[in-house]
Design an enzyme around this catalytic site. Structure first.
Site, PDB file in Angstrom:
ATOM      1  CE1 TYR B  31      -4.398   0.800  -0.420  1.00  0.00           C
ATOM      2  CE2 TYR B  31      -3.671   2.638   1.029  1.00  0.00           C
ATOM      3  CZ  TYR B  31      -4.581   1.970   0.195  1.00  0.00           C
ATOM      4  OH  TYR B  31      -5.725   2.747  -0.011  1.00  0.00           O
ATOM      5  CG  HIS B  33       3.177   6.093   1.372  1.00  0.00           C
ATOM      6  ND1 HIS B  33       4.383   6.498   1.990  1.00  0.00           N
ATOM      7  CD2 HIS B  33       2.483   5.452   2.761  1.00  0.00           C
ATOM      8  CE1 HIS B  33       4.551   6.136   3.075  1.00  0.00           C
ATOM      9  NE2 HIS B  33       3.668   5.518   3.535  1.00  0.00           N
ATOM     10  CD  GLU B  34       5.487  10.315  -4.316  1.00  0.00           C
ATOM     11  OE1 GLU B  34       6.871  10.171  -4.166  1.00  0.00           O
ATOM     12  OE2 GLU B  34       4.862   9.880  -5.332  1.00  0.00           O
ATOM     13  CG  HIS B  36       6.196   2.830   1.243  1.00  0.00           C
ATOM     14  ND1 HIS B  36       4.993   3.051   1.310  1.00  0.00           N
ATOM     15  CD2 HIS B  36       6.418   1.700   2.080  1.00  0.00           C
ATOM     16  CE1 HIS B  36       4.355   2.536   2.613  1.00  0.00           C
ATOM     17  NE2 HIS B  36       5.161   1.845   3.042  1.00  0.00           N
ATOM     18  CD  GLN B  60       5.384  -6.095  10.930  1.00  0.00           C
ATOM     19  OE1 GLN B  60       6.578  -6.848  10.441  1.00  0.00           O
ATOM     20  NE2 GLN B  60       5.384  -4.901  10.735  1.00  0.00           N
ATOM     21  N   GLY B 146      12.440   3.430   6.616  1.00  0.00           N
ATOM     22  CA  GLY B 146      11.922   4.733   6.930  1.00  0.00           C
ATOM     23  C   GLY B 146      12.264   5.384   8.211  1.00  0.00           C
ATOM     24  CB  SER B 184       1.187   6.563   7.882  1.00  0.00           C
ATOM     25  OG  SER B 184       0.616   5.331   8.429  1.00  0.00           O
ATOM     26  CB  SER B 185      -0.034   2.072   4.563  1.00  0.00           C
ATOM     27  OG  SER B 185       1.108   2.054   4.048  1.00  0.00           O
ATOM     28  NE  ARG B 186      -1.419   0.397  11.345  1.00  0.00           N
ATOM     29  CZ  ARG B 186      -0.455  -0.011  11.322  1.00  0.00           C
ATOM     30  NH1 ARG B 186       0.792   0.629  11.230  1.00  0.00           N
ATOM     31  NH2 ARG B 186      -0.159  -1.198  11.622  1.00  0.00           N
TER      32      ARG B 186
END
Lengths: 282, 282
Positions: B31, B33-34, B36, B60, B146, B184-186
């Protein structure tokens, strides 16, 4: 060639790998005997550049165990290894292996709760952690361990599988003295009398083998016979007698294709282990 | 190139290494984003053959965490990675990564007891274990993580040091949206209103930065100002606000050369983290 520093090991290994040499590793705690030398021989049969490490790893000894009195004779070890054709001997200091406060531990659960693990809490954490370190330092293609520490072999194989460590683990058969006593660096602790009493370990496994050969498949019956034999020796205090699957270390009730009969006893103050691997080609 | 099997990764990496290519790895949960993509860019600057993994690692996530609803969009991820010049994308199944009962766990103690680790028991065991597996599969020369997960960076660096894993860990700076929200993917969980409220995280760190620039060196004073700013937003529930050393994660009372101001908050039901790294060149 004797090497004390990790960075020197890395350089040598790198240059060997460039020559497409297959790297073999035999981790030891030193005070070598013919058992260790058989591991070197096995490594030579399965790789091109054979390395041994000699490191009495403090983190695999319990607080009441024999870390400080564990026997050491580095000069003799180096000669034995060189005579055996070992290409590199790594002898790090404790500071080289644990330079800063160590916070990282590798734990293998379940199969470490029994046999020796039940009596040596934390032992296999220490073994796994140092072996993983050695694997990361040497990046060996193969590593050879003695089948005498049967649980150690199972635990390391499981760690390697679970963590995708790219190394093949080879177990090498137990080497025995002419009288049958399994070779161990700890045999040096035995008095003359105890040395004789210690033969009961191998004798009890011979009783087990005879029963297995005759067709007995009840683990209980085999273990009873082993325990009775061990208890016939007044100087022998049994710690455990177990019949398990050699890979999963799960207790067997009926013995199938494969079985491991594993025993641990005190002879005087010396803890000795021995085992019989049944149905596995060595 | 998309690869699903570990053995295929090993073959490709082996052939790249034969050509003396330096391998870079960017582990992700997808998922993308910039943020990553900036890791991929960083990896390209520091290696010759850049690999990314996309794996939502079940071990995890805690039992009450968002494993099942964690956002996924593999097709989009693959396109983004290929456009960014990523050479290999590894997308294993859970069965490929955990084929048998896993018994092995890597634990980093002490520095995982605080910050996120205090609220996510077992989280970093899961992270360390899967990252070690990926390192054993790829044998990367460098790996990029990150800096937004500042504790993760510190924990992985410590694991690599303690276990002698031959990889260089590179931390890459936080990437923010134009309005300052850390990517954040979240963030996808946030409603329109929550998205706006979430800006308070970055704002509170700006307050901290201003104090630091003005010469304030009392961690307590800086943290009070951060907390007050966060609490000024009614939708923000603070989980922690900490000022620690970026490597040891030890709490600071006086801020010296280096500091990490780390925060975790709930905005509605979404847990968000952010941080300010002070005195470290990124």
């Amino acid at each position: 060639m004797v090497v004390e520093k990790i960075k020197d090991v890395r350089e040598i290994i790198k240059s060997q790998k460039k020559q497409n040499k297959k790297i073999g590793l035999v981790p030891t705690m030193g005070y070598l005997h013919e058992g260790h030398l058989s591991l070197i021989k096995k490594a030579k049969e399965n790789s091109d550049f054979v390395c041994a490490s000699i490191f009495v790893n403090p983190i695999q000894f319990g607080p009441n165990e024999d870390y400080n009195k564990y026997p050491r004779d580095i000069e003799r070890d180096i000669k034995l290894l060189e005579n055996q054709g070992c290409d590199l001997v790594f002898i790090p200091s404790v500071e080289e292996m644990y330079p800063n406060e160590r916070l990282t531990t590798i734990t293998v659960s379940k199969i470490t709760d029994k046999l020796c693990g039940a009596y040596r809490p934390g032992h296999f954490d220490g073994v796994c952690t140092v072996v993983a370190k050695l694997f990361n330092i040497f990046a060996p293609d193969i590593a050879v361990f003695g089948q005498k520490d049967a649980q150690q072999v199972a635990v390391i194989k499981k760690m390697v599988e679970d963590l995708n460590i790219p190394v093949e683990i080879i177990a090498s058969p137990i080497v025995r003295d002419e009288d049958g006593l399994a070779l161990s660096s700890r045999n040096t602790y035995l008095t003359y009398e105890e040395r004789h009493a210690a033969l009961i370990l191998n004798k009890s496994l011979k009783v087990a083998e005879k029963l297995l050969v005759s067709g007995e498949r009840s683990a209980e019956k085999v273990l009873d016979a082993v325990r009775k034999t061990l208890e016939s020796e007044p100087q022998c205090k049994v710690q455990y007698v177990s019949c398990v699957h050699p890979d999963t270390l799960e207790d067997l009730t009926t013995i199938g294709d494969k079985a491991l009969i594993a025993i641990a006893c005190y002879i005087g103050n010396t803890r000795l282990i021995d085992n019989l691997l049944w149905g596995v080609d060595e």
